[in-house]
Motif scaffolding. Structure first.
Motif, mmCIF file in Angstrom:
data_model
loop_
_atom_site.group_PDB
_atom_site.id
_atom_site.type_symbol
_atom_site.label_atom_id
_atom_site.label_comp_id
_atom_site.label_asym_id
_atom_site.label_seq_id
_atom_site.Cartn_x
_atom_site.Cartn_y
_atom_site.Cartn_z
ATOM 1 N N GLY A 1 0.414 24.945 31.102
ATOM 2 C CA GLY A 1 -0.679 24.359 32.120
ATOM 3 C C GLY A 1 0.105 23.609 33.394
ATOM 4 O O GLY A 1 1.056 23.298 33.676
ATOM 5 N N TRP A 2 -1.013 23.311 34.232
ATOM 6 C CA TRP A 2 -0.342 22.392 35.585
ATOM 7 C C TRP A 2 -1.775 21.671 35.895
ATOM 8 O O TRP A 2 -2.953 22.202 36.163
ATOM 9 C CB TRP A 2 -0.041 23.488 36.596
ATOM 10 N N PRO A 3 -1.497 20.408 36.294
ATOM 11 C CA PRO A 3 -0.342 19.578 36.404
ATOM 12 C C PRO A 3 0.309 19.002 35.204
ATOM 13 O O PRO A 3 1.165 18.273 34.988
ATOM 14 C CB PRO A 3 -0.674 18.620 37.489
ATOM 15 N N THR A 4 -0.566 19.285 34.061
ATOM 16 C CA THR A 4 -0.067 18.691 32.634
ATOM 17 C C THR A 4 0.978 19.835 32.167
ATOM 18 O O THR A 4 0.530 20.943 31.459
ATOM 19 C CB THR A 4 -1.462 18.436 31.778
ATOM 20 N N THR A 5 2.090 19.511 32.346
ATOM 21 C CA THR A 5 3.258 20.121 31.731
ATOM 22 C C THR A 5 3.811 20.086 30.256
ATOM 23 O O THR A 5 4.442 20.924 29.695
ATOM 24 C CB THR A 5 4.415 20.546 32.870
#
Length: 515
Positions: A254-258
């Motif tokens: 995912g992005w922005p949760t990496t």
């Protein structure tokens, strides 16, 4: 036949109250008397107390049935060993019947009414009022006396289960917490399901002479999660193998949760997948590439890029959900992954994004699939399909049937349920696992095992147990990123235990061969 499908050795079976009653009936039919069976049930209670405490005043609270009869046996055995023991009975002594009446008659001391006042002077309290078969809330003198024991913080030892704890579900209807519970033959689900696990304290399973042959008629479908169920199905390294033979796991990043996807990817690699790739939005490529070394990163800027990755048949396991974000894009990616028919793990946002139309998800499950929701995600996905007021075991089973997937309903008492009704309850998870990212690691562990070809029920059960064992090995101060690096030590422990069992079996065979 896989080990998970050949579970009729039943060492880790969890029996319902009805199944335990059936086992008792079969034991009696085999020739043992009811009085002897009750003696066998009560004696280990006294032995467990003597093994843990020095002599001190004991009050045994006895109920009207077989649980109370067990209490009379324990009281007599302790008294014969020189302990100061008193007995308090919930009903008039003359109303007892059968084996309970027999053992009450063998008690030579006085019998007091079971009231809160009976607690005066007691250092240990044996709760032998009601067993696992109770199906109603505690009331009257039993409820008052047990509540008072909790107020006084007395040390309670429970017979079978703490009175007021539902043996089949772990639901609390008035139980007083015990530090020790002594049960017979096999545990019940309520010993492991919360709050039952917390209320039971240490659980000792006593051998009361029930023959293993009862499992020819008693067919359990619930088991305590344990390596004996799946260890022989774990992937095995081959001397002439290579990384491609160990599976290729694909994680959507995912992005922005990496962080979530990175945790899952490392876990999949550490549990044995030969290759792990994280597919990420192009903008996120520098973040993932800088943070991951042995894990590969593949940029995806268009839907066609993901389709091209999925067209590669070398990917043997897929995971989406950790950090993915809920929405139409995640929904499309989930459906694209499932369309391949390959083994898949759906977690977190991959589940929540289908809350308005869960059937569209379930209808897309073409291959082996494991769903790993926590309670909130579970409620969002299965509301209206599963009675959310029912106990955890029943909810997980219903969800597995409704979805057609393996369901891992997470928590301190994680339940792993299959569509055919089989279920495992996990009991090795320490409280340190209540930390951000631990669920992402678990999803990665399931993925890594699936990618190596392990069947989904065994992969899910093994991953949950390994997750708990890794956390237990690390101890206090655990962070989610600590978990994957503890797996080698856990695997070494499993290997040592397997070697010890093998040597013991060889020694037994040798002795039998020479006799």
């Amino acid at each position: 036949m896989s080990q998970v499908e050949a579970m009729l050795d039943c060492r880790t079976a969890l029996l319902t109250a009805a199944q335990m009653a059936q086992a008792d009936a079969l034991t009696l039919a085999s020739g043992i008397s009811a009085a002897a069976l009750m003696e066998n049930a009560g004696r280990p209670v006294a032995q467990a107390i003597q093994a843990r405490w020095s002599p001190r005043p004991v009050l045994v609270l006895c109920g009207p049935g077989s649980n109370g009869g067990d209490g009379f046996v324990a009281a007599r055995r302790l008294a014969e060993a020189g302990w100061p023991v008193r007995v308090a009975l919930l009903v008039p002594r003359e109303t007892l019947r059968g084996a309970a009446a027999h053992h009450a008659a063998l008690w030579r001391g006085p019998v007091e009414p079971l009231t809160p006042a009976a607690l005066d002077g007691a250092a240990l309290v044996v709760d032998a009022i009601f067993g696992a078969g109770l199906s109603r809330a505690l009331d009257g003198a039993a409820a008052q006396t047990l509540a008072e024991s909790a107020v006084r913080r007395l040390t309670v030892i429970a017979v079978d289960v703490p009175s007021g704890l539902m043996g089949d579900t772990g639901v609390d209807l008035g139980a007083a917490p015990a530090v020790l519970t002594v049960t017979c033959f096999r545990k019940k689900p309520g010993h492991l399901l919360q709050p039952g696990r917390r209320l039971c304290g240490e659980v000792v399973v006593a051998d009361i002479g029930t023959p293993a042959a009862v499992f020819e008629q008693v067919r359990p479908d619930t088991f305590e999660n344990d390596p004996s169920l799946w260890a022989r199905d774990l992937p095995v390294l081959q001397a002439d193998g290579n990384k491609y033979g160990r599976g290729h796991a694909l994680v959507w990043g995912g992005w922005p949760t990496t962080g979530a996807a990175r945790l899952a990817a490392r876990a999949a690699a550490r549990v044995g997948a030969g290759l792990v790739t994280v597919a990420v939005p192009e903008v996120a490529l520098p973040v993932y590439a800088a943070a991951l070394t042995s894990v590969m990163v593949s940029p995806v800027s268009r839907n066609e890029d993901l389709a091209a990755l999925l067209a590669d048949i070398r990917y043997s396991g897929l995971l989406i959900g950790p950090g993915a974000g809920a929405g139409t894009a995640t929904r499309a990616r989930v459906l694209a992954m499932l369309k391949t028919g390959r083994a898949a793990v759906l977690d977190a946002d991959a589940l929540s994004t289908f809350k308005e139309d869960p059937q569209s998800l379930f209808g897309a499950l073409l291959g082996d699939c494991v769903l790993t929701p926590h309670e909130g995600e579970f409620a969002r996905l299965f509301d209206g399909m599963v009675d959310l007021r029912s106990d955890k075991l029943a909810r997980a089973r219903a969800a597995a049937r409704a979805s057609g997937a393996i369901v891992v309903l997470k928590g301190s008492d994680t339940v792993i349920a299959a569509p055919d009704g089989r279920a495992f309850i996990n009991a090795n998870a320490p409280p340190t696992l209540a930390t951000a990212g631990a669920g992402d690691v678990l999803a990665g562990l399931v993925l890594g095992l699936l990618a190596q070809g392990m069947a989904p029920l065994g992969a899910a059960a093994a991953a949950v147990w390994l997750h708990g064992a890794a956390a237990d090995h690390f101890g206090p101060g655990l962070l989610a990123e600590d978990l994957p690096d503890r797996l080698p030590a856990v695997f070494r422990r499993l290997a040592r235990e397997a070697t010890s069992r093998h040597r013991a079996a060889l020694s037994t065979d040798a002795r039998e061969g020479s006799s």
